[in-house]
Design a protein around this motif. Structure first.
Motif, PDB file in Angstrom:
ATOM      1  N   ASP A  52      13.289   1.966 -10.405  1.00  0.00           N
ATOM      2  CA  ASP A  52      12.365   0.854 -10.228  1.00  0.00           C
ATOM      3  C   ASP A  52      11.555   0.612  -9.088  1.00  0.00           C
ATOM      4  N   GLU A  53      12.206   0.693  -7.889  1.00  0.00           N
ATOM      5  CA  GLU A  53      11.772   0.296  -6.593  1.00  0.00           C
ATOM      6  C   GLU A  53      10.674   1.490  -6.129  1.00  0.00           C
ATOM      7  N   VAL A  54      11.285   2.968  -6.553  1.00  0.00           N
ATOM      8  CA  VAL A  54      10.337   3.814  -6.325  1.00  0.00           C
ATOM      9  C   VAL A  54       9.279   4.034  -7.364  1.00  0.00           C
ATOM     10  N   ARG A  55       9.029   3.633  -8.286  1.00  0.00           N
ATOM     11  CA  ARG A  55       7.906   3.423  -9.311  1.00  0.00           C
ATOM     12  C   ARG A  55       7.279   2.232  -8.639  1.00  0.00           C
ATOM     13  N   ARG A  56       7.597   1.105  -8.303  1.00  0.00           N
ATOM     14  CA  ARG A  56       6.929   0.150  -7.818  1.00  0.00           C
ATOM     15  C   ARG A  56       6.068   0.643  -6.338  1.00  0.00           C
ATOM     16  N   LEU A  57       6.713   1.386  -5.885  1.00  0.00           N
ATOM     17  CA  LEU A  57       6.082   1.855  -4.413  1.00  0.00           C
ATOM     18  C   LEU A  57       5.170   3.070  -4.552  1.00  0.00           C
ATOM     19  N   ALA A  58       5.718   3.928  -5.325  1.00  0.00           N
ATOM     20  CA  ALA A  58       5.007   5.439  -5.410  1.00  0.00           C
ATOM     21  C   ALA A  58       3.797   5.405  -6.358  1.00  0.00           C
ATOM     22  N   GLY A 197      10.174  13.936   9.221  1.00  0.00           N
ATOM     23  CA  GLY A 197       9.571  12.658   9.222  1.00  0.00           C
ATOM     24  C   GLY A 197      10.334  11.508   9.608  1.00  0.00           C
ATOM     25  N   ALA A 198       9.914  10.274   9.884  1.00  0.00           N
ATOM     26  CA  ALA A 198      10.442   9.039  10.313  1.00  0.00           C
ATOM     27  C   ALA A 198       9.688   8.164   9.786  1.00  0.00           C
ATOM     28  N   VAL A 199      10.335   7.255   8.657  1.00  0.00           N
ATOM     29  CA  VAL A 199       9.720   6.064   8.085  1.00  0.00           C
ATOM     30  C   VAL A 199      10.006   4.915   8.953  1.00  0.00           C
ATOM     31  N   PRO A 200       9.090   4.285   9.165  1.00  0.00           N
ATOM     32  CA  PRO A 200       9.557   2.748   9.937  1.00  0.00           C
ATOM     33  C   PRO A 200       9.991   2.049   9.253  1.00  0.00           C
ATOM     34  N   GLU A 201      10.885   1.205   9.774  1.00  0.00           N
ATOM     35  CA  GLU A 201      11.818   0.142   9.115  1.00  0.00           C
ATOM     36  C   GLU A 201      10.786  -0.927   8.732  1.00  0.00           C
ATOM     37  N   GLY A 202      11.146  -1.353   7.577  1.00  0.00           N
ATOM     38  CA  GLY A 202      10.476  -2.402   6.844  1.00  0.00           C
ATOM     39  C   GLY A 202       9.333  -1.779   5.970  1.00  0.00           C
ATOM     40  N   ALA A 203       9.074  -0.516   5.879  1.00  0.00           N
ATOM     41  CA  ALA A 203       8.355   0.284   5.183  1.00  0.00           C
ATOM     42  C   ALA A 203       8.324  -0.037   3.543  1.00  0.00           C
ATOM     43  N   GLY A 204       9.538  -0.396   2.967  1.00  0.00           N
ATOM     44  CA  GLY A 204       9.516  -0.865   1.612  1.00  0.00           C
ATOM     45  C   GLY A 204       9.257  -2.062   1.405  1.00  0.00           C
ATOM     46  N   ALA A 205       8.896  -2.936   2.291  1.00  0.00           N
ATOM     47  CA  ALA A 205       8.516  -4.194   2.025  1.00  0.00           C
ATOM     48  C   ALA A 205       6.962  -4.309   2.152  1.00  0.00           C
ATOM     49  N   LEU A 206       6.297  -3.107   2.420  1.00  0.00           N
ATOM     50  CA  LEU A 206       4.626  -3.236   2.144  1.00  0.00           C
ATOM     51  C   LEU A 206       4.332  -3.237   0.755  1.00  0.00           C
ATOM     52  N   ALA A 207       3.062  -3.891   0.609  1.00  0.00           N
ATOM     53  CA  ALA A 207       2.473  -3.756  -0.714  1.00  0.00           C
ATOM     54  C   ALA A 207       2.387  -2.547  -1.155  1.00  0.00           C
TER      55      ALA A 207
END
Length: 237
Positions: A52-58, A197-207
């Motif tokens: 569900d989180e992947v679908r929300r973000l992607a 790659g390097a994903v910044p911390e907190g990226a999952g909290a972005l809109a």
């Protein structure tokens, strides 16, 4: 690559967000994407899981969850304690094969690390990758200790004849310490595979819109983005 297996060197290190970033870039390219979570643990019947989180973000991706167990434990243990049948590598490979026939890209996100047990027979995500002949993307933490766990995961992949696609730092700190900065250069050697790659911390909290817009800045061209390991290392060094 039609199927990519996403694993990590441990738990809570950013696998879901990395999976979402890879999916978002593929969707932006006009590719159809499916995401498979073989075993979701630690989530109740009506709670949102990793798919569900992947679908929300992607964005618009097909999401499939093969097993859900309420306690936050290894899949084999969680299934046993819940009195439910475990997920098997054969079932995961069969589902992934069906999805691959209908999608341009299938991402399989494991639980915890590569050798976390699915069932009492000791089956793992490595068996899934072997059945599918799929490359494995390894998500790692940034700081002290990551070189050892990265090297151990790489050794386990090589021992099983599995292809390691590369390594992604799942949560790059806003203020990286000396170990994190040095690890950018040392991780490819420890992994025997490129840093992708390097994903910044907190990226999952972005809109979601911001997440999709920025995902290309976090992942290398091999994963659909424009991130460059050498330039990034120079910028934070």
């Amino acid at each position: 690559m039609t199927v990519i297996v996403v694993t990590g060197t441990g738990t809570e290190i950013g696998k879901t967000v990395v999976t979402a970033a890879v999916a978002a870039l593929a969707v932006a390219e006009g590719r159809s994407v499916a995401v498979v979570k073989p075993a979701q643990t630690g989530v109740g019947p009506h709670e949102a899981g990793d798919v569900d989180e992947v679908r929300r973000l992607a964005g618009p991706v097909t999401g499939v969850e093969l097993g859900r167990f309420p306690e936050p434990l290894a899949p084999a243990t969680a299934a046993r304690r819940a009195g439910l049948a475990p997920v098997t590598p054969d079932a995961v490979a069969e589902e992934a094969g069906k999805l691959a026939a209908e999608h341009d890209l299938v991402l399989i996100e494991g639980a915890g690390g590569l050798l976390v047990r699915f069932d009492e027979a000791g089956a793992t995500l490595a068996d899934v990758a072997g059945l599918l002949g799929a490359p494995v993307l390894v998500v790692v933490p940034a700081g002290l200790g990551t070189l050892n766990t990265t090297a151990l995961t790489a050794e386990a992949l090589r021992a099983r004849g599995l292809d390691q696609l590369g390594v992604v730092v799942g949560s790059w700190p806003g203020r990286p310490d000396l170990a994190a900065r040095c690890n950018l250069a040392d991780l490819p050697e420890a992994a025997g595979a490129p840093l992708l790659g390097a994903v910044p911390e907190g990226a999952g909290a972005l809109a979601p819109a911001a997440f999709r817009e920025r995902a290309g800045q976090w992942l290398a061209p091999r994963l659909g983005g424009g991130w460059d390991a050498e330039a990034f290392g120079s910028a934070v060094g």
